[in-house]
Structure formats: C-alpha cells, structure tokens
Write a protein that holds these residues in place. Sequence first.
Motif, PDB file in Angstrom:
ATOM      1  N   TYR A  45       0.819  -1.215   0.000  1.00 41.02           N
ATOM      2  CA  TYR A  45       0.000   0.000   0.000  1.00 41.02           C
ATOM      3  C   TYR A  45       0.852   1.263   0.000  1.00 41.02           C
ATOM      4  O   TYR A  45       0.501   2.258  -0.637  1.00 41.02           O
ATOM      5  CB  TYR A  45      -0.996  -0.025   1.178  1.00 41.02           C
ATOM      6  CG  TYR A  45      -0.437   0.424   2.501  1.00 41.02           C
ATOM      7  CD1 TYR A  45       0.358  -0.429   3.265  1.00 41.02           C
ATOM      8  CD2 TYR A  45      -0.697   1.695   3.007  1.00 41.02           C
ATOM      9  CE1 TYR A  45       0.885  -0.017   4.481  1.00 41.02           C
ATOM     10  CE2 TYR A  45      -0.178   2.104   4.221  1.00 41.02           C
ATOM     11  CZ  TYR A  45       0.617   1.249   4.955  1.00 41.02           C
ATOM     12  OH  TYR A  45       1.139   1.663   6.154  1.00 41.02           O
ATOM     13  N   GLY A  85      -4.543   9.220  11.398  1.00 47.21           N
ATOM     14  CA  GLY A  85      -3.775   8.019  11.741  1.00 47.21           C
ATOM     15  C   GLY A  85      -2.367   8.110  11.181  1.00 47.21           C
ATOM     16  O   GLY A  85      -2.159   7.887   9.985  1.00 47.21           O
ATOM     17  N   ARG A 112       0.745   7.145  13.228  1.00 51.92           N
ATOM     18  CA  ARG A 112       1.634   6.184  13.914  1.00 51.92           C
ATOM     19  C   ARG A 112       3.114   6.515  13.685  1.00 51.92           C
ATOM     20  O   ARG A 112       3.616   7.507  14.150  1.00 51.92           O
ATOM     21  CB  ARG A 112       1.323   4.751  13.523  1.00 51.92           C
ATOM     22  CG  ARG A 112       2.081   3.782  14.450  1.00 51.92           C
ATOM     23  CD  ARG A 112       1.820   2.361  14.134  1.00 51.92           C
ATOM     24  NE  ARG A 112       0.543   1.933  14.684  1.00 51.92           N
ATOM     25  CZ  ARG A 112      -0.127   0.862  14.268  1.00 51.92           C
ATOM     26  NH1 ARG A 112       0.348   0.147  13.281  1.00 51.92           N
ATOM     27  NH2 ARG A 112      -1.248   0.523  14.837  1.00 51.92           N
ATOM     28  N   SER A 136       3.253   6.860   6.046  1.00 52.43           N
ATOM     29  CA  SER A 136       2.417   7.394   4.957  1.00 52.43           C
ATOM     30  C   SER A 136       2.510   8.918   4.900  1.00 52.43           C
ATOM     31  O   SER A 136       2.529   9.497   3.810  1.00 52.43           O
ATOM     32  CB  SER A 136       0.965   6.928   5.090  1.00 52.43           C
ATOM     33  OG  SER A 136       0.457   7.164   6.378  1.00 52.43           O
ATOM     34  N   ASP A 187      -3.325  12.488  14.877  1.00 52.71           N
ATOM     35  CA  ASP A 187      -3.199  11.237  15.634  1.00 52.71           C
ATOM     36  C   ASP A 187      -3.047  11.590  17.108  1.00 52.71           C
ATOM     37  O   ASP A 187      -2.148  12.354  17.463  1.00 52.71           O
ATOM     38  CB  ASP A 187      -1.964  10.449  15.134  1.00 52.71           C
ATOM     39  CG  ASP A 187      -1.940   9.005  15.632  1.00 52.71           C
ATOM     40  OD1 ASP A 187      -2.234   8.776  16.813  1.00 52.71           O
ATOM     41  OD2 ASP A 187      -1.611   8.121  14.825  1.00 52.71           O
ATOM     42  N   SER A 204      -9.280  12.582  15.482  1.00 52.13           N
ATOM     43  CA  SER A 204      -9.819  13.255  14.296  1.00 52.13           C
ATOM     44  C   SER A 204     -11.118  13.992  14.634  1.00 52.13           C
ATOM     45  O   SER A 204     -11.388  15.048  14.079  1.00 52.13           O
ATOM     46  CB  SER A 204     -10.015  12.258  13.154  1.00 52.13           C
ATOM     47  OG  SER A 204     -10.687  11.113  13.594  1.00 52.13           O
ATOM     48  N   ASP A 255      -6.893   6.544   7.993  1.00 41.78           N
ATOM     49  CA  ASP A 255      -6.230   5.360   8.554  1.00 41.78           C
ATOM     50  C   ASP A 255      -6.096   5.530  10.073  1.00 41.78           C
ATOM     51  O   ASP A 255      -5.087   5.170  10.662  1.00 41.78           O
ATOM     52  CB  ASP A 255      -4.840   5.201   7.892  1.00 41.78           C
ATOM     53  CG  ASP A 255      -4.215   3.851   8.183  1.00 41.78           C
ATOM     54  OD1 ASP A 255      -4.937   2.929   8.583  1.00 41.78           O
ATOM     55  OD2 ASP A 255      -2.991   3.734   8.004  1.00 41.78           O
TER      56      ASP A 255
HETATM   57  C1  SAM Z   1      -2.565   2.010  11.356  1.00 34.66           C
HETATM   58  S1  SAM Z   1      -1.921   3.338  12.245  1.00 34.66           S
HETATM   59  C2  SAM Z   1      -1.580   4.535  10.981  1.00 34.66           C
HETATM   60  C3  SAM Z   1      -0.497   4.130  10.043  1.00 34.66           C
HETATM   61  C4  SAM Z   1      -0.046   5.175   9.038  1.00 34.66           C
HETATM   62  N1  SAM Z   1      -1.172   5.802   8.350  1.00 34.66           N
HETATM   63  C5  SAM Z   1       0.849   4.547   7.977  1.00 34.66           C
HETATM   64  O1  SAM Z   1       0.316   3.918   7.042  1.00 34.66           O
HETATM   65  O2  SAM Z   1       2.065   4.697   8.070  1.00 34.66           O
HETATM   66  C6  SAM Z   1      -3.350   3.959  13.056  1.00 34.66           C
HETATM   67  C7  SAM Z   1      -3.112   5.175  13.925  1.00 34.66           C
HETATM   68  O3  SAM Z   1      -4.390   5.744  14.189  1.00 34.66           O
HETATM   69  C8  SAM Z   1      -4.321   6.412  15.407  1.00 34.66           C
HETATM   70  N2  SAM Z   1      -5.677   6.683  15.918  1.00 34.66           N
HETATM   71  C9  SAM Z   1      -6.424   5.919  16.759  1.00 34.66           C
HETATM   72  N3  SAM Z   1      -7.588   6.537  17.021  1.00 34.66           N
HETATM   73  C10 SAM Z   1      -7.587   7.700  16.305  1.00 34.66           C
HETATM   74  C11 SAM Z   1      -8.504   8.776  16.180  1.00 34.66           C
HETATM   75  N4  SAM Z   1      -9.671   8.766  16.816  1.00 34.66           N
HETATM   76  N5  SAM Z   1      -8.166   9.810  15.382  1.00 34.66           N
HETATM   77  C12 SAM Z   1      -6.980   9.818  14.720  1.00 34.66           C
HETATM   78  N6  SAM Z   1      -6.065   8.830  14.824  1.00 34.66           N
HETATM   79  C13 SAM Z   1      -6.353   7.784  15.596  1.00 34.66           C
HETATM   80  C14 SAM Z   1      -3.497   5.474  16.290  1.00 34.66           C
HETATM   81  O4  SAM Z   1      -2.902   6.204  17.363  1.00 34.66           O
HETATM   82  C15 SAM Z   1      -2.482   4.908  15.283  1.00 34.66           C
HETATM   83  O5  SAM Z   1      -1.246   5.572  15.404  1.00 34.66           O
END
Ligand code: SAM
Length: 260
Positions: A3, A23, A25, A29, A41, A61, A85
């Motif tokens: 991806y 999202g 992390r 991305s 995030d 978000s 994400d």
């Molecule tokens: C799968 S990871 C993101 C990976 C990143 N997009 C990448 O592909 O490199 C999901 C992230 O979403 C964040 N997250 C969880 N709840 C959230 C929210 N309500 N709003 C925004 N981010 C959130 C988590 O802290 C986590 O770091």
Amino acid sequence: MRYLDFLAALHERVRPRAYLETGVRHGDSLALARCPAVGIDPLPSLRVELPASAKVIRETSDEYFGRERPLRPLGGRRPDLAFIDGMHLFEFALRDFAAVERWSHWTSTIVFDDMLPRDVTEAARDRRTRAWTGDVYKLLGILGRHRPDVLCLRVDTRPTGLLLVLALDPRSSRLMNRYDEILERDLVADPQPVPAAILQRRGALEPERVLESGIWPYLREVRETDTSRDEGVPELRRIARRDLGRIRPGGRRGLLPVGA
Ligand SMILES: C[S@@+](CC[C@H](N)C(=O)[O-])C[C@H]1O[C@@H](n2cnc3c(N)ncnc32)[C@H](O)[C@@H]1O
C-alpha cells in the motif's frame, strides 16, 4: 504491490497541493507528502523523518474536525489527497470521511486503508490480532447505499487493500444526516460475518491498472480549469469505465465488489 508503494505513486499522479491524513503512527504514509501536509493522531510514535512541510497534530480526528478552522495547518488549502487510517471502527472512518469530504474539492481523492481484511478475526471490532483492519470494510456498502453519487474503486494492495473515493461532493450532508440509521444497521457485535466477496477480494482492481488510468490527468486538468462537479463527473465516470471496466456503486445491497 504494497500500500505504501501505491500511495507513493498516487502522490505522483495526483500532485496534491495539500495532503491530510488521520492516523499517523510511525509517519510512513505522512512522509510521502511533498506538499503542505497534516497528520492527525492522538498518540503518534514517529520513527521516520518527516519533511518540514508536514505537521503532526496530537488530537483525535473528531477533536481536529471540531476545530473552527481545520484547514489552518494547511495554510487554508483544501487537501487534494487524503488518507483515512485512524481508528479502525467503521463509525470512526465514516465520520472521518464526512469531515474530510466537507473540507475537500470535488476533484480530491480520499483513500481508506484496510478495506480488504484477510479473515474474520482481523476484521473484528474488538482487536485480537497484531495486524488489525477492524470493520472499516463496511464503508464500501455504506457508500454504495447512501452515496451512489461518488465513485468507489477498491484496490488490491498488500496487505489489506485500499478504497479510493472520487467525485466527492463537499456540500453533501447525507451521511451525517443518516448517521443513526447507518449505525443501527451496521453496528454488529463480534463475531460478525464478513461478506465472502470482501474476503476473496472479488473484483478488486489491480493497483498498476488504477495508477495507469486516465483518471489522474483528467482530475488534474479539471482542478486547473475549475470545472464544476456537474460538468466534470460524467466524463470522470466515462474515463473510469473505459480504463477500469464497469463501476458498480457498491453492488447489490452495497456488499459486492466495485470494479471490473
Ligand atoms: C494504522 S496506524 C496509521 C499508520 C499510518 N497511516 C501509515 O500507514 O504509516 C493507526 C493510527 O491511528 C491512530 N488513531 C487511533 N484513534 C484515532 C482517532 N480517533 N483519530 C486519529 N487517529 C487515531 C493510532 O494512534 C495509530 O497511530
């Protein structure tokens, strides 16, 4: 194709003037953006170096989009490309989509991660696996049922697929108007059946074919010429049909795959 490789190539096609993601992390991305970018995030754990033009906002978000001026970190620019994400429960992804669409152009592209879970356990609402898609795959059916006006393309990327949504309508409030109705139908406790069409990736599009499509130069052109949504969407659909096959708006009951 993985991806992140697909997303890197998509950045080259879309050439966004601003980018937004929910999202972050480790920042993998977000680091792909070469334009003013914002990643939202509440608990980022950055491991990659981000370009100076990227900002990370430590909020959920929902908090971020509750701000009076959510485009401020992007210097007021609407994102041409967005990646959803964050929290992997469908109602969070649904709210993210409605909020991002509201602040986008009709020519913008919104991408969802994790639309093709590999098994029922990975798609559970209650996280039990290291790699977790949750039930965000339901967005395909929800958009098919409630927003047949947008164009949905499922892409067969590794590990867990993407959904691209095009032909946005920033003025549409249909999803949030129907939010309670949608939750009443789709909020199902584990264990919940995941449609076979989703698990088998039936009809998901080859990433290379999506990237080679004439969709991207067309979207850049209508963005430059400020073409209206009413004028631009029929041609966008024609190009998508020509390059990717018949596009079904979510299929029967919104559960069948979209694509050729
Ligand atoms: C799968 S990871 C993101 C990976 C990143 N997009 C990448 O592909 O490199 C999901 C992230 O979403 C964040 N997250 C969880 N709840 C959230 C929210 N309500 N709003 C925004 N981010 C959130 C988590 O802290 C986590 O770091």
